[in-house]
Design an enzyme around this catalytic site. Structure first.
Site, PDB file in Angstrom:
ATOM      1  N   LYS A 105      35.882  35.833  36.232  1.00 62.21           N
ATOM      2  CA  LYS A 105      35.092  36.097  35.271  1.00 62.21           C
ATOM      3  C   LYS A 105      33.821  36.778  35.733  1.00 62.21           C
ATOM      4  O   LYS A 105      33.172  36.242  36.485  1.00 62.21           O
ATOM      5  CB  LYS A 105      34.886  35.090  34.085  1.00 62.21           C
ATOM      6  CG  LYS A 105      34.631  35.154  32.614  1.00 62.21           C
ATOM      7  CD  LYS A 105      36.019  35.431  31.908  1.00 62.21           C
ATOM      8  CE  LYS A 105      35.907  35.672  30.521  1.00 62.21           C
ATOM      9  NZ  LYS A 105      37.192  35.721  29.888  1.00 62.21           N
TER      10      LYS A 105
HETATM   11  N1  GLU Z   1      38.848  38.578  28.396  1.00 67.34           N
HETATM   12  C1  GLU Z   1      40.093  38.605  27.947  1.00 67.34           C
HETATM   13  C2  GLU Z   1      40.446  37.148  28.354  1.00 67.34           C
HETATM   14  O1  GLU Z   1      39.606  36.292  28.252  1.00 67.34           O
HETATM   15  C3  GLU Z   1      40.909  39.406  28.841  1.00 67.34           C
HETATM   16  C4  GLU Z   1      41.097  39.534  30.272  1.00 67.34           C
HETATM   17  C5  GLU Z   1      41.855  40.615  31.091  1.00 67.34           C
HETATM   18  O2  GLU Z   1      42.348  41.469  30.480  1.00 67.34           O
HETATM   19  O3  GLU Z   1      41.826  40.495  32.423  1.00 67.34           O
HETATM   20  O4  GLU Z   1      41.729  36.676  28.283  1.00 67.34           O
END
Ligand code: GLU
Length: 417
Positions: A105
């Site tokens: 993240k």
């Molecule tokens: N931000 C989204 C999540 O929390 C998508 C993450 C992604 O597609 O890598 O799942």
């Protein structure tokens, strides 16, 4: 500084799981903190000529199953601990939904609603230049999260290929891009649709008829608005929705299509004329069958959990329920579809985008939707069966499946010399 609720809750869920499955200490220690975390300060010069300083973070929690995957959050209060907690959740989410990724993240500490899109582009390019060595198809692949979108991912994609001096990149560096730049059709709607597929599966198991279903949705962004529109289309009654500016309620059911049109013009949900205003907190405790918290973290807490009347809580947002609230909801018999399952449709379609780009393939919307639908249903059933066989809540079952899988991957990789 206040402790991050996201990290506290992620650690609580891991600890609880570890105790139940007798996880070896070495694995518990390893999974309690990220493999790598980075803090950087960005110093971009905005279009006005003003130079600013922005704190930014990346956490790569685990990569046993594949490169770390997870979105870029842009909010004024995001902190390193939030990013670590969210990356931990991504490790479980990718393992559970069965894609060959680990968890990661990013966070940028700035309010994207207060800057122009040109300045947002400058900031994101500054971020990507600063962290380029940590981003790549075999290392960490970012995507949209709160405060970022498709357009932003296009700029990231450009920034990387531009610095390489090439038109395309070799492999997928970022997902959730515009379709023109190698994005996949259906990615934007994937999280919201995935939420709906898990709700359909839950209603089937619990004997709830979709036509009689009253739904309340907190958050009307990419996840909440798609889920609300889909459920309305399937015949459910969406009786309340809200966003950061407030909400609207109509017990006879809101016309979601009209509401979306209204929002484009007015920018405010609460002045939609076919309903009465409702606050974000009152929406959560409305008398309804399905509640979708799709706004932000820590919305259902020990202070309001007792008052929740929904039969099903479908976690569209990451970490919307605190551990205390979760145990209250369980005692009350509320069926909670946990975030790591409920909102995993986004990362699943990100995986399809990754494979599409790697192979220079082009998938159709039909293929994407079919694969998303099948995967969400299959995983829901796996978690449901596990929860029944082991007398666990859906969250505990999902966590157990995911932690065991990641631990097996770590074991299969063996010991470093
Ligand atoms: N931000 C989204 C999540 O929390 C998508 C993450 C992604 O597609 O890598 O799942």
């Amino acid at each position: 500084m206040q402790q991050s609720e996201i990290l506290t809750s992620a650690l609580f869920n891991l600890k609880k799981t570890a105790e139940r499955i007798n996880l070896k200490d070495c694995f518990f220690e390893r999974l309690s903190s990220p493999k790598e975390e980075f803090k950087i300060t960005l110093n971009p010069t905005l279009s006005s000529g003003r130079a600013i300083h922005i704190k930014a973070f990346i956490s790569l929690h685990n990569d046993a199953l594949g490169p770390s995957k997870g979105g870029i959050r842009m909010t004024p209060n995001v902190c390193i601990d939030d990013v670590v907690g969210l990356s931990m959740e991504m490790t479980w989410k990718t393992a559970l939904i069965g894609v060959p990724f680990g968890g990661g993240k990013s966070g940028l500490c700035i309010d994207p609603t207060n800057i122009t899109s040109a300045d947002k582009e400058i900031i994101l390019r500054s971020f990507i230049r600063g962290v380029k060595r940590h981003v790549g198809p075999e290392v960490y692949i970012p995507a949209p999260d709160m405060g970022t979108n498709e357009e932003d991912m296009g700029h990231i994609r450009d920034c990387i290929s531009y610095s390489n001096g090439t038109s395309i990149t070799s492999g997928c560096y970022v997902t959730g891009k515009p379709i023109l730049l190698g994005g996949i059709i259906g990615r934007r709607e994937a999280t919201g649709k995935g939420v709906v597929y898990t709700i359909l599966a839950a209603c089937e198991k619990l004997g709830i008829n979709l036509q009689d279903c009253r739904v309340a949705v907190q958050g009307f962004g990419n996840v909440g608005s798609v889920a609300a529109a889909q459920l309305a289309q399937l015949g459910s009654r969406v009786i309340a929705v809200s966003d950061i500016t407030g909400g609207i309620r109509n017990d006879l059911g809101l016309n979601i299509e009209n509401l979306i049109k209204h929002l484009k013009i007015s920018g405010k949900i609460s002045d939609f004329k076919d309903g009465e205003p409702i606050s974000n907190s009152d929406l959560l405790t409305l008398d309804c069958d399905v509640l979708i918290p799709a706004a932000s973290q820590s919305q259902i807490t020990e202070y309001n959990a007792e008052k929740i009347k929904a039969k099903v809580v479908a976690e569209g947002a990451n970490s919307p329920t605190s551990p205390d609230a979760d145990s209250i909801l369980n005692k009350k018999g509320v069926f909670v579809i946990p975030d790591i399952l409920c909102n995993a449709g986004g990362v699943f379609v990100s995986y399809l985008e990754y494979t599409q780009e790697t192979q220079r393939e082009q998938m159709t919307l039909q293929e994407v939707e079919l694969r998303l639908n099948n995967r969400m249903k299959e995983r829901f059933i796996d978690v449901y069966k596990y929860s029944q066989n082991h007398t666990l809540s859906m969250r505990d079952a999902a966590m157990e499946i995911a932690v065991i899988k990641v631990t097996e991957a770590l074991t299969a990789r063996g010991y470093l010399p």
